[in-house]
Design a protein around this motif. Structure first.
Motif, PDB file in Angstrom:
ATOM      1  N   LEU A   1      20.016 -28.250  24.051  1.00 31.56           N
ATOM      2  CA  LEU A   1      19.883 -27.035  23.252  1.00 31.56           C
ATOM      3  C   LEU A   1      18.481 -26.443  23.383  1.00 31.56           C
ATOM      4  O   LEU A   1      18.314 -25.231  23.576  1.00 31.56           O
ATOM      5  CB  LEU A   1      20.187 -27.354  21.789  1.00 31.56           C
ATOM      6  CG  LEU A   1      20.150 -26.187  20.803  1.00 31.56           C
ATOM      7  CD1 LEU A   1      21.338 -25.251  21.036  1.00 31.56           C
ATOM      8  CD2 LEU A   1      20.170 -26.699  19.365  1.00 31.56           C
TER       9      LEU A   1
ATOM     10  N   SER B   1      19.111 -23.243  25.687  1.00 33.43           N
ATOM     11  CA  SER B   1      19.406 -22.144  24.766  1.00 33.43           C
ATOM     12  C   SER B   1      18.152 -21.605  24.085  1.00 33.43           C
ATOM     13  O   SER B   1      17.930 -20.400  24.045  1.00 33.43           O
ATOM     14  CB  SER B   1      20.419 -22.594  23.709  1.00 33.43           C
ATOM     15  OG  SER B   1      21.638 -22.977  24.312  1.00 33.43           O
TER      16      SER B   1
ATOM     17  N   THR C   1      26.584 -24.189  17.633  1.00 34.12           N
ATOM     18  CA  THR C   1      26.157 -23.797  18.982  1.00 34.12           C
ATOM     19  C   THR C   1      27.167 -22.865  19.624  1.00 34.12           C
ATOM     20  O   THR C   1      26.807 -21.859  20.248  1.00 34.12           O
ATOM     21  CB  THR C   1      25.950 -25.041  19.865  1.00 34.12           C
ATOM     22  OG1 THR C   1      24.952 -25.887  19.275  1.00 34.12           O
ATOM     23  CG2 THR C   1      25.504 -24.653  21.266  1.00 34.12           C
TER      24      THR C   1
ATOM     25  N   HIS D   1      21.893 -21.126  17.166  1.00 34.28           N
ATOM     26  CA  HIS D   1      21.176 -22.227  17.812  1.00 34.28           C
ATOM     27  C   HIS D   1      20.140 -22.884  16.905  1.00 34.28           C
ATOM     28  O   HIS D   1      19.970 -24.113  16.955  1.00 34.28           O
ATOM     29  CB  HIS D   1      20.527 -21.723  19.095  1.00 34.28           C
ATOM     30  CG  HIS D   1      21.523 -21.264  20.107  1.00 34.28           C
ATOM     31  ND1 HIS D   1      21.379 -20.103  20.843  1.00 34.28           N
ATOM     32  CD2 HIS D   1      22.709 -21.788  20.507  1.00 34.28           C
ATOM     33  CE1 HIS D   1      22.406 -19.942  21.647  1.00 34.28           C
ATOM     34  NE2 HIS D   1      23.227 -20.953  21.456  1.00 34.28           N
TER      35      HIS D   1
END
Length: 294
Positions: A196, A200, A158, A163
């Motif tokens: 995440l 992201s 990360t 990702h």
């Protein structure tokens, strides 16, 4: 205290127990003082040297291994990555010669975490992580440590902006942790996975799937999880509960909001009360990078 244990072990001439107490004293002092030591820390070094002397005197390889891991972690905390790598390589060699694949996996993982701090060595870091995970998944490995390593690997990926690869490691961590009934690691993996996906990858649909698993693990009431189908990517992370990842009440000390003594992490009071008893602050838990126990 560890100091009292050390004194009693010394009086009773219990060399291994005295050595373990010395190592733990050094480890606690190193963690408390953190990365702002500014050069040598004689007290910490003295405890580790004493632990190593006792390990050699008693011919205890497990204590030698654990002390080398602690010395490497301490060097990394003080910013001396070359020295940290030296200690982790020593612990790896010791594990390969006289200990099990589980200890070798710990050493390989610590080496990976060390290598990951240098951009030019990221490919070496990836190789070490993969080898460490394979070792922990083997017959004499430790499945709990395998789950922890998947999480650590995902954290590194990360930080490098990888990702999708991080997502894959976190999904594996959730599965491994659940299979070995490690609720602490399962919680940490789910929290990182939802963050995440939300912040992201911007995938609110898949985030909702793992948020439901998180709700069940934490015992959060089902009606609270509603209303987040479109995600929370527009909400700052510090305004989210550290357990259910939903918005906290506004204000400094509002009813229903709990802030831990660390003063950095906040939760819904009901979430904190409902969580599994063996789980502490998931954010503080995840701040301990290096594995220093054998």
């Amino acid at each position: 205290s560890f100091a009292a244990v050390q004194a009693k072990a010394k009086d009773a001439k219990l060399g291994v127990e005295e050595g373990r107490a010395c190592r733990l004293l050094g480890e606690v002092l190193s963690r408390r003082r953190g990365p702002n030591l500014g050069g040598e820390d004689t007290e910490v070094d003295d405890y580790f040297k004493q632990a190593m002397r006792l390990a050699h005197r008693e011919d205890n390889m497990e204590l030698s291994f654990a002390t080398l891991c602690s010395m490497g972690a301490h060097a990394a905390r003080t910013g001396d990555i070359d020295l940290a790598e030296h200690f982790f390589l020593q612990s790896k060699t010791l594990a390969q010669r006289v200990l099990s694949s589980s200890e070798e996996g710990v050493a390989e993982a610590n080496l990976a975490l060390c290598l990951g701090q240098e951009k030019a060595r990221h490919s070496e870091c990836v190789d070490s992580f993969k080898k460490a995970i394979r070792l922990q998944q083997g017959h004499s490995g430790n499945k709990h440590k395998a789950a922890v390593l998947h999480i650590a690997f995902a954290t590194a990926l990360t930080s490098w902006g990888h990702h999708q690869e991080a997502k894959g490691e976190l999904v594996k961590a959730v599965t491994v942790a659940r299979n070995c009934r490690d609720k602490r690691s399962e919680l940490r993996a789910l929290l990182k996975l939802v963050k995440l996906l939300e912040f992201s990858l911007k995938d609110a649909t898949e985030a909702a799937k793992y948020r439901e698993l998180l709700r069940r693990l934490n015992g959060v009431p089902e009606d609270r999880i509603g209303g987040v189908e479109n995600g929370l990517s527009d909400v700052a992370e510090e305004h989210l509960c550290g357990l259910c990842l939903l918005k906290l009440p506004e204000g400094d000390t509002p009813e229903g909001r709990l802030t831990l003594p660390c003063r950095r992490h906040s939760f819904h009071s009901s979430c904190w009360e409902a969580k599994p008893s063996e789980v502490g602050c998931p954010e503080c838990d995840s701040s301990c990078i290096f594995i220093v126990d054998s």
